[in-house]
Every structure is written in structure tokens, then in C-alpha cells.
Motif scaffolding. Sequence first.
Motif, mmCIF file in Angstrom:
data_model
loop_
_atom_site.group_PDB
_atom_site.id
_atom_site.type_symbol
_atom_site.label_atom_id
_atom_site.label_comp_id
_atom_site.label_asym_id
_atom_site.label_seq_id
_atom_site.Cartn_x
_atom_site.Cartn_y
_atom_site.Cartn_z
ATOM 1 N N TYR A 118 0.984 -1.636 -0.213
ATOM 2 C CA TYR A 118 0.380 0.129 0.253
ATOM 3 C C TYR A 118 1.197 1.655 -0.159
ATOM 4 N N MET A 160 1.315 5.295 0.023
ATOM 5 C CA MET A 160 0.064 6.529 -0.036
ATOM 6 C C MET A 160 1.084 8.142 -0.399
ATOM 7 N N TYR A 212 1.218 11.487 1.098
ATOM 8 C CA TYR A 212 0.850 13.018 2.152
ATOM 9 C C TYR A 212 1.002 14.517 1.175
ATOM 10 N N PRO A 229 -0.396 15.815 8.350
ATOM 11 C CA PRO A 229 -0.587 15.645 7.185
ATOM 12 C C PRO A 229 -2.374 15.423 6.727
ATOM 13 N N LEU A 262 -3.972 13.203 3.870
ATOM 14 C CA LEU A 262 -3.611 12.035 2.876
ATOM 15 C C LEU A 262 -4.526 12.421 1.562
ATOM 16 N N TYR A 285 -3.615 7.646 -2.637
ATOM 17 C CA TYR A 285 -3.764 6.010 -2.200
ATOM 18 C C TYR A 285 -4.161 4.888 -2.984
ATOM 19 N N LEU A 323 4.786 13.881 1.915
ATOM 20 C CA LEU A 323 6.030 12.772 2.682
ATOM 21 C C LEU A 323 4.894 11.323 1.698
ATOM 22 N N SER A 363 3.108 0.607 3.368
ATOM 23 C CA SER A 363 2.976 -0.201 4.145
ATOM 24 C C SER A 363 2.934 -2.023 3.729
ATOM 25 N N PRO A 364 2.585 -2.649 4.775
ATOM 26 C CA PRO A 364 2.618 -4.180 3.848
ATOM 27 C C PRO A 364 1.124 -4.290 4.328
ATOM 28 N N ALA A 396 -1.776 -3.115 8.424
ATOM 29 C CA ALA A 396 -2.639 -1.571 7.694
ATOM 30 C C ALA A 396 -2.183 -0.586 8.466
ATOM 31 N N SER A 397 -1.417 -0.105 10.120
ATOM 32 C CA SER A 397 -1.800 1.145 10.313
ATOM 33 C C SER A 397 -0.577 1.471 10.420
ATOM 34 N N LYS A 398 0.226 0.654 10.310
ATOM 35 C CA LYS A 398 1.995 0.675 10.702
ATOM 36 C C LYS A 398 2.575 1.797 9.361
ATOM 37 N N LEU A 399 2.302 2.957 9.155
ATOM 38 C CA LEU A 399 3.265 3.163 7.828
ATOM 39 C C LEU A 399 4.441 3.819 8.035
ATOM 40 N N PHE A 431 6.967 6.295 6.705
ATOM 41 C CA PHE A 431 7.001 7.225 5.850
ATOM 42 C C PHE A 431 8.802 7.695 5.426
#
Lengths: 115, 112
Positions: B32, B34, B36, B44, B46, B49, B88, B92-93, B97-100, B102
Motif C-alpha cells: 500500500y 500513499m 500525504y 499530514p 492524505l 492512496y 510525504l 505499508s505491507p 495496515a496502520s503501521k505506516l 514514511f
Amino acid sequence: KAGVTQTPRYLIKTRGQQVTLSCSPISGHRSVSWYQQTPGQGLQFLFEYFSETQRNKGNFPGRFSGRQFSNSRSEMNVSTLELGDSALYLCASSPRGPRGSHEQFFGPGTRLTVL
Amino acid sequence: QKEVEQDPGPLSVPEGAIVSLNCTYSNSAFQYFMWYRQYSRKGPELLMYTYSSGNKEDGRFTAQVDKSSKYISLFIRDSQPSDSATYLCAMSPTGTASKLTFGTGTRLQVTL
């Protein structure tokens, strides 16, 4: 719909003190993540909470901790502050369920200065 | 070496120019991607995506992902002074999902 809110916006502390930062996610969002942003390291993931449980954790020492309440509001705590903890602390909320969401909505951040 | 590399800039372009912003990464598990935008003293926001490889367009913004080269890009057409901000990239893998992760951000200045 109101965005992510963080309090306080600015904070000055001295070394050795502890600090608690607060984050209110967008209404209906159940996942809250915390990030530290510094000029040298950029944005670094601290931890993520979903339904009052820590779901993911970054590579930060145990001085950094957090929690989430039943209304999804979250707090993070830093104990025994060091000069290097000076940073912008950002909270992000996500709308999706237990598998998380890549669409994270950030708050304005809390600027912490450690003297 | 960082997992995600991004040229910090600053990048200065005249109004109306096409802007190209890029990131490279080393973790082949990233799925994934993104972009920002962050204005001074703000969090930041978004912009784009995308999942896996390919292109995605939204108004003046186009995001491209080339997983074979581990390279992502953001193009801004008809750049405006209001586009002046730090951009930015984040990724993420699947499964976290929520552990980006940057990039450090590229500061863009669009001049009149």
C-alpha cells in the motif's frame, strides 16, 4: 464531521519529567495510531490501538506508552523525558475494522519541547 | 539505510509547472502506497492512496507505483502557490495496515 483533535497543542517540559498527550479521533473511528515527527528522522510509528487494545508497536523504548478508552479517545505518555524526545507528536485515526485501514486521518499534533 | 528514501528538497518551481516527487523503498513486502501533504504547523493530509503497482489520477494529482523498481511517484500538474508544502510518501505491507513507514518528506515551493 469534526477532525482529529489533539491536546495540548504545545507543551514545554524539563528533562526527567513525564507528559501525557491526548487524542480524540474522528467520530466513528475505532483505530488510533501515534507517530513522532522530528526533522532528522521524519515520521516514525509509535503504536496503534483498536478497541482499547494495542495492536501494533514501533521501535521505541518502554518510556513511551499509550492507552485507549472505550470511547476511542487515546492518550500517550512519555516518562523520564529526554532532550531527544522533543518532537511533534501526531495522532491519526482510521475508519476501518479490526484489519485496520491505510486511510489515516491526522490531527494537528502536539509540539513537545524538552528543556 | 532507511526503508524509504525521499529527496528532502527544497524543490522550487514556477506556477503552472509539472512537479515530480519520488520515493524509493527497499522492503518488497510494501503493498500500500500513499502520498500525504503537510502544511507548516499542520498534520499530514492524505492526498493519494494506491494498492500495488499502477497509476491513479485525482484531479491535478497522479500517483504511480512501480513495484519492480521499488519506486513511487507523485505528479502535480498546473502547480499552484497553494501546493507549497511538504510532501510525504508512506507505505505499508498487507497485514499491518496502520503501521505506516514514511519518507522524510520533500519540501515544495511554487513561486508566482
